[in-house]
Design a protein around this motif. Sequence first.
Motif, PDB file in Angstrom:
ATOM      1  N   LYS A  24      -6.343  31.399  -9.096  1.00 29.44           N
ATOM      2  CA  LYS A  24      -7.381  30.444  -9.499  1.00 29.44           C
ATOM      3  C   LYS A  24      -7.039  29.863 -10.867  1.00 29.44           C
ATOM      4  N   GLN A  25      -6.601  30.705 -11.800  1.00 30.27           N
ATOM      5  CA  GLN A  25      -6.212  30.231 -13.137  1.00 30.27           C
ATOM      6  C   GLN A  25      -5.036  29.268 -13.045  1.00 30.27           C
ATOM      7  N   ALA A  26      -4.063  29.608 -12.219  1.00 30.12           N
ATOM      8  CA  ALA A  26      -2.895  28.747 -12.054  1.00 30.12           C
ATOM      9  C   ALA A  26      -3.300  27.397 -11.469  1.00 30.12           C
ATOM     10  N   GLU A  27      -4.194  27.413 -10.491  1.00 27.60           N
ATOM     11  CA  GLU A  27      -4.658  26.159  -9.881  1.00 27.60           C
ATOM     12  C   GLU A  27      -5.400  25.303 -10.894  1.00 27.60           C
ATOM     13  N   ASP A  28      -6.247  25.947 -11.720  1.00 27.39           N
ATOM     14  CA  ASP A  28      -6.982  25.205 -12.753  1.00 27.39           C
ATOM     15  C   ASP A  28      -6.024  24.581 -13.768  1.00 27.39           C
ATOM     16  N   LEU A  29      -5.017  25.340 -14.184  1.00 27.61           N
ATOM     17  CA  LEU A  29      -4.034  24.805 -15.134  1.00 27.61           C
ATOM     18  C   LEU A  29      -3.254  23.650 -14.534  1.00 27.61           C
ATOM     19  N   ARG A  30      -2.881  23.787 -13.291  1.00 25.56           N
ATOM     20  CA  ARG A  30      -2.141  22.701 -12.615  1.00 25.56           C
ATOM     21  C   ARG A  30      -2.988  21.444 -12.542  1.00 25.56           C
ATOM     22  N   ASN A  31      -4.259  21.594 -12.213  1.00 24.86           N
ATOM     23  CA  ASN A  31      -5.146  20.432 -12.142  1.00 24.86           C
ATOM     24  C   ASN A  31      -5.308  19.768 -13.504  1.00 24.86           C
ATOM     25  N   ALA A  35      -4.004  15.995 -14.327  1.00 23.06           N
ATOM     26  CA  ALA A  35      -4.887  14.969 -14.876  1.00 23.06           C
ATOM     27  C   ALA A  35      -4.240  14.302 -16.089  1.00 23.06           C
ATOM     28  N   GLY A  36      -3.575  15.097 -16.919  1.00 17.64           N
ATOM     29  CA  GLY A  36      -2.884  14.542 -18.088  1.00 17.64           C
ATOM     30  C   GLY A  36      -1.734  13.631 -17.687  1.00 17.64           C
ATOM     31  N   GLU A  40      -1.411   9.615 -18.411  1.00 23.00           N
ATOM     32  CA  GLU A  40      -0.223   9.087 -19.095  1.00 23.00           C
ATOM     33  C   GLU A  40       0.436   7.978 -18.271  1.00 23.00           C
ATOM     34  N   LEU A  41       0.533   8.190 -16.966  1.00 21.04           N
ATOM     35  CA  LEU A  41       1.119   7.173 -16.096  1.00 21.04           C
ATOM     36  C   LEU A  41       0.273   5.910 -16.070  1.00 21.04           C
ATOM     37  N   ARG A  42      -1.026   6.058 -16.018  1.00 23.37           N
ATOM     38  CA  ARG A  42      -1.905   4.879 -16.038  1.00 23.37           C
ATOM     39  C   ARG A  42      -1.689   4.058 -17.299  1.00 23.37           C
ATOM     40  N   LYS A  43      -1.555   4.750 -18.425  1.00 26.25           N
ATOM     41  CA  LYS A  43      -1.329   4.040 -19.693  1.00 26.25           C
ATOM     42  C   LYS A  43      -0.007   3.283 -19.663  1.00 26.25           C
ATOM     43  N   LYS A  44       1.047   3.921 -19.158  1.00 31.48           N
ATOM     44  CA  LYS A  44       2.360   3.278 -19.091  1.00 31.48           C
ATOM     45  C   LYS A  44       2.338   2.087 -18.135  1.00 31.48           C
ATOM     46  N   ILE A  45       1.654   2.237 -17.016  1.00 36.22           N
ATOM     47  CA  ILE A  45       1.553   1.143 -16.048  1.00 36.22           C
ATOM     48  C   ILE A  45       0.855  -0.050 -16.683  1.00 36.22           C
ATOM     49  N   ALA A  46      -0.237   0.219 -17.400  1.00 36.53           N
ATOM     50  CA  ALA A  46      -0.965  -0.864 -18.063  1.00 36.53           C
ATOM     51  C   ALA A  46      -0.125  -1.473 -19.187  1.00 36.53           C
TER      52      ALA A  46
END
Length: 114
Positions: A24-31, A35-36, A40-46
Amino acid sequence: MASTLADINSQIKKHDEQIAQLRKQAEDLRNQERAGVVEELRKKIAEYGLTASDLKLTGRAGAMKRSAGVAPTKAAAKYRGPTGETWSGGRGRKPRWVTEALAAGKSLSEYEIK
């Protein structure tokens, strides 16, 4: 050191619970990391004005994995069996009706589609 089956089962249950918590901790960290990355990709795309076409994201799903070549076509039948089944004479195993006919002394030329 565990000395009875009940002790061993208790330890297994305790470890299973720890494993579930760690997963559960690993899944939360991955999520959180995901999200980060998305942000970051959205910012680069824009920033660069990129489009889905620039990123090769257009078209049907999975198109990037396939080559752009023409889809393989089924080979035309060259032989027709006694009950109407066909065979192209291509690669792979011969159909049962062909092997049986050849074993019975027949020739493939007898079954050619003309």
